[in-house]
Design an enzyme around this catalytic site. Structure first.
Site, PDB file in Angstrom:
ATOM      1  N   ASN A  78       0.333   5.390   4.605  1.00 26.48           N
ATOM      2  CA  ASN A  78       0.013   6.471   5.529  1.00 26.48           C
ATOM      3  C   ASN A  78       0.379   6.118   6.970  1.00 26.48           C
ATOM      4  OD1 ASN A  78      -1.148   8.659   3.927  1.00 26.48           O
ATOM      5  ND2 ASN A  78      -2.786   7.236   3.445  1.00 26.48           N
TER       6      ASN A  78
ATOM      7  N   ALA B 190      -4.809   3.576  10.801  1.00 25.61           N
ATOM      8  CA  ALA B 190      -4.860   2.125  10.943  1.00 25.61           C
ATOM      9  C   ALA B 190      -3.897   1.595  11.994  1.00 25.61           C
ATOM     10  CB  ALA B 190      -4.554   1.470   9.596  1.00 25.61           C
TER      11      ALA B 190
ATOM     12  N   HIS C 117       0.049  -4.497  10.542  1.00 24.70           N
ATOM     13  CA  HIS C 117       0.974  -3.413  10.849  1.00 24.70           C
ATOM     14  C   HIS C 117       1.754  -3.789  12.109  1.00 24.70           C
ATOM     15  CE1 HIS C 117      -1.329  -1.043   7.990  1.00 24.70           C
ATOM     16  NE2 HIS C 117      -2.417  -1.409   8.630  1.00 24.70           N
TER      17      HIS C 117
END
Length: 268
Positions: A191, A125, A221
């Site tokens: 992750n 991601a 993120h």
């Protein structure tokens, strides 16, 4: 070039989406699934004869897949990763956080070196892994990551022991620590932190902040890098997977890219 025989461990949100994407962009000459024994009959009825379904790793490896793609969580990496690599079969690991276990990471590396197979960790991601990996060669000073998701995405994790996720009215930082700690405490959510750590300063020097934000429905993120070659920061806003809000929708496309690049005449 053909995608060849693709095997996938797991048939949850990521595994199902990956099957669809590969069918649209390949398709593989053969597709196999490794799932829990209790799910074999149910999944066979769902996918039909076009996909081989088994619960036995030896049976899967005997069918000679060109690559195995793990889409089933940390436990699947621990249970099957080293055996797959020792067999000489390349492995794509979606659950990068599993490598926060130093013993498991060492076992995977030893198995890959022993057989000549490769363990590939796609960017998932996050973006900018190419720049981070290049900066690492110049010498990294700091890598700091913040992961922000809606409260519902943190349900069922240790975050709910720190705050009442249901009553939050503003962003709340419930975790500050290392990538190793984040990956082990939040295996389904962190992750990205592990991927940044693997590409950069390592599990114990990568700074991580995790935030529950009731004002958003997206997974954000953000990370900043300081190095001898360049300083940079990135912010990525990922749409949550329709099948699993804990997972950014972009994750499966990153995994698909890693698989598709194996047969690309020009890979980038």
């Amino acid at each position: 070039m053909s995608l060849g025989h693709i095997a996938i461990i797991g048939f949850g949100a990521i595994g199902r989406d990956l099957v669809d994407i590969l069918a649209q962009n390949g398709p593989p000459s053969r597709l196999s699934l490794l799932v829990r024994e209790a799910l074999v009959a149910e999944i066979e009825a769902e996918v039909g004869k076009a996909i081989t379904v088994t619960s036995d790793l030896e049976t899967l490896l005997a069918s000679a897949p060109d690559v195995v793609v793990e889409c089933a969580g940390h436990g699947a990496v621990a249970a099957h990763g080293a055996a797959i690599l020792s067999h000489g079969t390349d492995l794509v690991v979606a659950s990068a956080g599993a490598l926060a276990d130093a013993g498991l990471a060492a076992a995977l590396e030893a198995a890959a070196r022993g057989s000549g197979a490769q363990c590939v960790v796609p960017s998932g991601a996050i973006g900018g892994i190419d720049a981070l990996g290049a900066a690492r060669l110049s010498g990294l000073t700091q890598v700091a990551y913040t992961g922000t998701k809606p409260p519902a995405a943190w349900a069922g994790t240790p975050a709910q022991d720190v705050t009442d996720l249901r009553t939050l009215t503003e962003p709340f930082t419930f975790f500050e620590g290392t990538a190793r700690e984040a990956a082990q405490l939040y295996p389904k959510n962190a992750n990205v932190a592990a991927t940044l750590a693997l590409a950069g300063l390592g599990m114990d020097r990568t700074e991580v902040h995790l935030v529950a934000d009731p004002t958003t429905s997206e997974n954000t993120h953000t990370f900043a890098v300081t190095s001898a070659a360049l300083d940079f920061s990135m912010r990525l806003v990922g749409k949550p997977s329709p099948r699993n809000p804990k997972t950014s929708r972009s994750t499966v496309y990153s995994i698909a890219r890693a698989v598709l690049n194996r047969s690309a005449a020009i890979a980038i």
